[in-house]
Design a protein around this motif. Structure first.
Motif, PDB file in Angstrom:
ATOM      1  N   VAL A 171       0.784  -4.603  17.427  1.00  0.00           N
ATOM      2  CA  VAL A 171       1.783  -4.524  16.359  1.00  0.00           C
ATOM      3  C   VAL A 171       1.171  -4.564  14.960  1.00  0.00           C
ATOM      4  CG1 VAL A 171       3.616  -5.508  17.767  1.00  0.00           C
ATOM      5  CG2 VAL A 171       2.118  -7.040  16.458  1.00  0.00           C
ATOM      6  N   ASP A 172      -0.150  -4.747  14.866  1.00  0.00           N
ATOM      7  CA  ASP A 172      -0.798  -4.776  13.554  1.00  0.00           C
ATOM      8  C   ASP A 172      -1.353  -3.410  13.145  1.00  0.00           C
ATOM      9  OD1 ASP A 172      -2.739  -4.763  15.499  1.00  0.00           O
ATOM     10  OD2 ASP A 172      -4.017  -6.271  14.558  1.00  0.00           O
ATOM     11  N   ARG A 173      -0.952  -2.345  13.828  1.00  0.00           N
ATOM     12  CA  ARG A 173      -1.479  -1.020  13.469  1.00  0.00           C
ATOM     13  C   ARG A 173      -1.079  -0.626  12.049  1.00  0.00           C
ATOM     14  NH1 ARG A 173      -5.511   2.313  13.183  1.00  0.00           N
ATOM     15  NH2 ARG A 173      -5.017   4.516  13.417  1.00  0.00           N
ATOM     16  N   ASP A 174       0.138  -0.967  11.628  1.00  0.00           N
ATOM     17  CA  ASP A 174       0.552  -0.659  10.262  1.00  0.00           C
ATOM     18  C   ASP A 174      -0.390  -1.304   9.246  1.00  0.00           C
ATOM     19  OD1 ASP A 174       2.712   1.059  10.457  1.00  0.00           O
ATOM     20  OD2 ASP A 174       4.160  -0.554  10.720  1.00  0.00           O
ATOM     21  N   VAL A 175      -0.751  -2.550   9.511  1.00  0.00           N
ATOM     22  CA  VAL A 175      -1.651  -3.255   8.592  1.00  0.00           C
ATOM     23  C   VAL A 175      -3.014  -2.574   8.565  1.00  0.00           C
ATOM     24  CG1 VAL A 175      -2.725  -5.470   8.058  1.00  0.00           C
ATOM     25  CG2 VAL A 175      -0.433  -5.417   9.044  1.00  0.00           C
ATOM     26  N   GLU A 176      -3.493  -2.197   9.734  1.00  0.00           N
ATOM     27  CA  GLU A 176      -4.797  -1.541   9.816  1.00  0.00           C
ATOM     28  C   GLU A 176      -4.815  -0.230   9.042  1.00  0.00           C
ATOM     29  OE1 GLU A 176      -7.704  -1.654  13.435  1.00  0.00           O
ATOM     30  OE2 GLU A 176      -6.230  -0.072  13.771  1.00  0.00           O
ATOM     31  N   LEU A 177      -3.718   0.523   9.110  1.00  0.00           N
ATOM     32  CA  LEU A 177      -3.633   1.766   8.354  1.00  0.00           C
ATOM     33  C   LEU A 177      -3.645   1.488   6.852  1.00  0.00           C
ATOM     34  CD1 LEU A 177      -0.999   3.631  10.535  1.00  0.00           C
ATOM     35  CD2 LEU A 177      -3.407   4.254  10.271  1.00  0.00           C
ATOM     36  N   SER A 178      -2.999   0.415   6.437  1.00  0.00           N
ATOM     37  CA  SER A 178      -3.021   0.032   5.021  1.00  0.00           C
ATOM     38  C   SER A 178      -4.426  -0.332   4.580  1.00  0.00           C
ATOM     39  CB  SER A 178      -2.076  -1.149   4.781  1.00  0.00           C
ATOM     40  OG  SER A 178      -0.751  -0.824   5.094  1.00  0.00           O
ATOM     41  N   ILE A 179      -5.161  -1.018   5.448  1.00  0.00           N
ATOM     42  CA  ILE A 179      -6.535  -1.399   5.120  1.00  0.00           C
ATOM     43  C   ILE A 179      -7.414  -0.156   5.005  1.00  0.00           C
ATOM     44  CG2 ILE A 179      -8.586  -2.582   6.010  1.00  0.00           C
ATOM     45  CD1 ILE A 179      -6.683  -4.660   7.224  1.00  0.00           C
ATOM     46  N   ALA A 180      -7.208   0.809   5.888  1.00  0.00           N
ATOM     47  CA  ALA A 180      -7.988   2.050   5.818  1.00  0.00           C
ATOM     48  C   ALA A 180      -7.751   2.751   4.496  1.00  0.00           C
ATOM     49  CB  ALA A 180      -7.641   2.968   6.989  1.00  0.00           C
ATOM     50  N   ARG A 181      -6.498   2.829   4.095  1.00  0.00           N
ATOM     51  CA  ARG A 181      -6.192   3.516   2.835  1.00  0.00           C
ATOM     52  C   ARG A 181      -6.759   2.747   1.643  1.00  0.00           C
ATOM     53  NH1 ARG A 181      -0.254   4.974   0.214  1.00  0.00           N
ATOM     54  NH2 ARG A 181      -1.107   6.308  -1.445  1.00  0.00           N
ATOM     55  N   ALA A 182      -6.584   1.428   1.637  1.00  0.00           N
ATOM     56  CA  ALA A 182      -7.101   0.626   0.527  1.00  0.00           C
ATOM     57  C   ALA A 182      -8.622   0.672   0.469  1.00  0.00           C
ATOM     58  CB  ALA A 182      -6.616  -0.818   0.666  1.00  0.00           C
ATOM     59  N   SER A 183      -9.268   0.644   1.628  1.00  0.00           N
ATOM     60  CA  SER A 183     -10.735   0.680   1.656  1.00  0.00           C
ATOM     61  C   SER A 183     -11.258   1.995   1.102  1.00  0.00           C
ATOM     62  CB  SER A 183     -11.249   0.464   3.083  1.00  0.00           C
ATOM     63  OG  SER A 183     -10.909  -0.823   3.549  1.00  0.00           O
ATOM     64  N   ALA A 184     -10.607   3.100   1.454  1.00  0.00           N
ATOM     65  CA  ALA A 184     -11.032   4.399   0.938  1.00  0.00           C
ATOM     66  C   ALA A 184     -10.976   4.414  -0.579  1.00  0.00           C
ATOM     67  CB  ALA A 184     -10.161   5.509   1.522  1.00  0.00           C
ATOM     68  N   ALA A 185      -9.923   3.843  -1.162  1.00  0.00           N
ATOM     69  CA  ALA A 185      -9.790   3.820  -2.613  1.00  0.00           C
ATOM     70  C   ALA A 185     -10.768   2.839  -3.246  1.00  0.00           C
ATOM     71  CB  ALA A 185      -8.355   3.459  -2.997  1.00  0.00           C
ATOM     72  N   MET A 186     -10.915   1.647  -2.658  1.00  0.00           N
ATOM     73  CA  MET A 186     -11.803   0.627  -3.230  1.00  0.00           C
ATOM     74  C   MET A 186     -13.255   1.080  -3.251  1.00  0.00           C
ATOM     75  SD  MET A 186     -10.578  -3.159  -2.056  1.00  0.00           S
ATOM     76  CE  MET A 186     -10.642  -2.830  -0.294  1.00  0.00           C
ATOM     77  N   PHE A 187     -13.652   1.764  -2.153  1.00  0.00           N
ATOM     78  CA  PHE A 187     -15.059   2.125  -2.005  1.00  0.00           C
ATOM     79  C   PHE A 187     -15.313   3.607  -2.222  1.00  0.00           C
ATOM     80  CE2 PHE A 187     -14.378  -1.729   0.558  1.00  0.00           C
ATOM     81  CZ  PHE A 187     -15.195  -2.589  -0.170  1.00  0.00           C
ATOM     82  N   GLN A 188     -14.267   4.338  -2.600  1.00  0.00           N
ATOM     83  CA  GLN A 188     -14.379   5.726  -3.010  1.00  0.00           C
ATOM     84  C   GLN A 188     -15.134   6.565  -1.972  1.00  0.00           C
ATOM     85  OE1 GLN A 188     -16.038   4.551  -6.884  1.00  0.00           O
ATOM     86  NE2 GLN A 188     -14.225   5.402  -7.850  1.00  0.00           N
ATOM     87  N   CYS A 189     -14.570   6.579  -0.759  1.00  0.00           N
ATOM     88  CA  CYS A 189     -15.185   7.327   0.338  1.00  0.00           C
ATOM     89  C   CYS A 189     -14.084   7.897   1.229  1.00  0.00           C
ATOM     90  CB  CYS A 189     -16.112   6.427   1.158  1.00  0.00           C
ATOM     91  SG  CYS A 189     -15.270   5.062   2.008  1.00  0.00           S
ATOM     92  N   TYR A 190     -14.430   8.902   2.014  1.00  0.00           N
ATOM     93  CA  TYR A 190     -13.542   9.370   3.073  1.00  0.00           C
ATOM     94  C   TYR A 190     -13.584   8.368   4.226  1.00  0.00           C
ATOM     95  CZ  TYR A 190     -13.062  14.134   1.156  1.00  0.00           C
ATOM     96  OH  TYR A 190     -12.764  15.224   0.387  1.00  0.00           O
ATOM     97  N   ILE A 191     -12.443   8.184   4.876  1.00  0.00           N
ATOM     98  CA  ILE A 191     -12.399   7.363   6.087  1.00  0.00           C
ATOM     99  C   ILE A 191     -11.687   8.151   7.185  1.00  0.00           C
ATOM    100  CG2 ILE A 191     -11.474   5.277   7.172  1.00  0.00           C
ATOM    101  CD1 ILE A 191     -11.931   3.784   4.607  1.00  0.00           C
ATOM    102  N   PHE A 192     -12.378   8.304   8.311  1.00  0.00           N
ATOM    103  CA  PHE A 192     -11.789   8.900   9.515  1.00  0.00           C
ATOM    104  C   PHE A 192     -11.511   7.755  10.480  1.00  0.00           C
ATOM    105  CE2 PHE A 192     -13.286  12.653   7.569  1.00  0.00           C
ATOM    106  CZ  PHE A 192     -12.675  13.750   8.175  1.00  0.00           C
ATOM    107  N   ASP A 193     -10.227   7.397  10.584  1.00  0.00           N
ATOM    108  CA  ASP A 193      -9.775   6.258  11.383  1.00  0.00           C
ATOM    109  C   ASP A 193      -9.108   6.829  12.634  1.00  0.00           C
ATOM    110  OD1 ASP A 193      -8.755   3.116  10.981  1.00  0.00           O
ATOM    111  OD2 ASP A 193      -7.316   4.363  12.062  1.00  0.00           O
TER     112      ASP A 193
END
Length: 330
Positions: A171-193
């Motif tokens: 049930v934490d998949r929504d949170v994980e998707l939010s982390i992927a998006r935030a990480s891409a912006a914070m670290f300025q990289c592409y993320i393939f999740d």
């Protein structure tokens, strides 16, 4: 722009039979449908599923089969990860294979999903590799991304694309998707999740660009997700900032503060040491998920700050069940 195309493959993963042959079929289909794809990424534990009893020796026959697949199609191949047997230890290990069928490296998951991923050892070494004339890539596996130190370490060494195979069916998949998006912006990289299906997860794989924009998010069926990345966009954004604004990597480089929290002996870690052991919650326990009135004794209050007063240091505390702030004197 040097074009480079990566396909994430979201496929059904079985827990009790091998999925290597299914990976071969999906890889054949990916290259047949999208012959311009140059790298293919599968989900965490896709080859054999989530049960450690299917642990493999690396190198070994499974890895050799993947080497043959990469060589036959002339693509970079990351076939998810497998449980790797090393003596009496088990690791969750991803393999990177180049188009010549050579193993470029193996990455062992640094943060097993404890306490649920019990008995799996943690890796301690990062994996960074360069695709000639394209750019720099790095790996993390599933729960690793919840710890920004992992992505920080990779991007501080120039990683432009984070390959992130996951196995999330919870049930934490929504949170994980939010982390992927935030990480891409914070670290300025592409993320393939890239997530799996069935025993391999609930799907909803996503690809995020360095501005935090979700380029594509899958649903709950099998999908091949081919995306062409523009690493000049990564470099331009790291130079000028997200939408011409935040230059996070350079700001971190030029920081005035050193973070002593990373020193395990730092007194600032006292709160973390008060949280109790890393163990599975049990029904009806103080740390459990099924708490009913009258089933637990009122736990002791816990200090979270300190102030001085006429009566000596005062500890500000909070009642862990009722959320009531209390102030006492020592």
């Amino acid at each position: 722009m040097q074009p480079f195309a990566i396909a994430g493959v979201q496929m059904h993963v079985g827990a009790y039979t091998e999925n290597v042959s299914a990976i071969r079929q999906r890889l054949d289909l990916t290259v047949a449908r999208f012959p311009w794809v140059q790298m293919v990424l599968f989900s965490e534990l896709a080859p054999y599923g989530p049960l450690p009893q299917h642990a493999q020796d690396l190198p070994g026959p499974t890895e050799e089969a993947f080497q043959e697949m990469a060589r036959a199609h002339g693509v970079w191949l990351i076939p998810g990860s497998v449980f790797e047997r090393v003596g009496d230890k088990i690791y969750n290990t991803a393999i990177v294979i180049n188009p010549d069928g050579e193993v470029v490296g193996r990455y062992r998951k640094m943060f097993p999903f404890r306490p649920y991923e019990d008995g799996v050892e943690a890796g301690t070494e990062f994996l960074i590799f360069d695709v000639p004339n394209v750019g720099r890539f790095g790996l993390s596996i599933c729960y690793d991304i919840w710890f920004p130190e992992t992505t920080r370490t990779l991007t501080a060494q120039g990683v432009e694309v984070l390959l992130h195979p996951v196995l999330t069916g919870t049930v934490d998949r929504d949170v994980e998707l939010s982390i992927a998006r935030a990480s891409a912006a914070m670290f300025q990289c592409y993320i393939f999740d890239i997530n799996g299906l069935g025993a391999g997860g609930c799907g909803r794989s996503c690809v995020v660009d360095p501005s935090g924009l979700v380029l594509y998010q899958a649903a709950g069926q099998e999908e091949i997700i081919p995306i062409e990345v523009d690493l000049d966009l990564v470099r331009r954004q790291r130079e000028t900032g997200l939408k011409g604004l935040g230059q996070t990597l350079k700001s971190f480089r030029d920081r005035d503060v050193e973070f002593g929290i990373y020193d395990r002996a730092n007194p600032a870690n006292a709160y973390l040491n008060s949280l109790g052991p890393l163990e599975m919650p049990q029904r009806g326990s103080r740390a459990g998920l099924d708490v009913r009135p009258g089933t637990l004794e009122t736990p002791p209050t816990q200090a979270y700050g300190e102030a001085t007063g006429a009566g000596g240091p005062r500890l500000h505390t909070v009642d862990l069940i009722h959320g009531v702030n209390r102030t006492g004197t020592t």
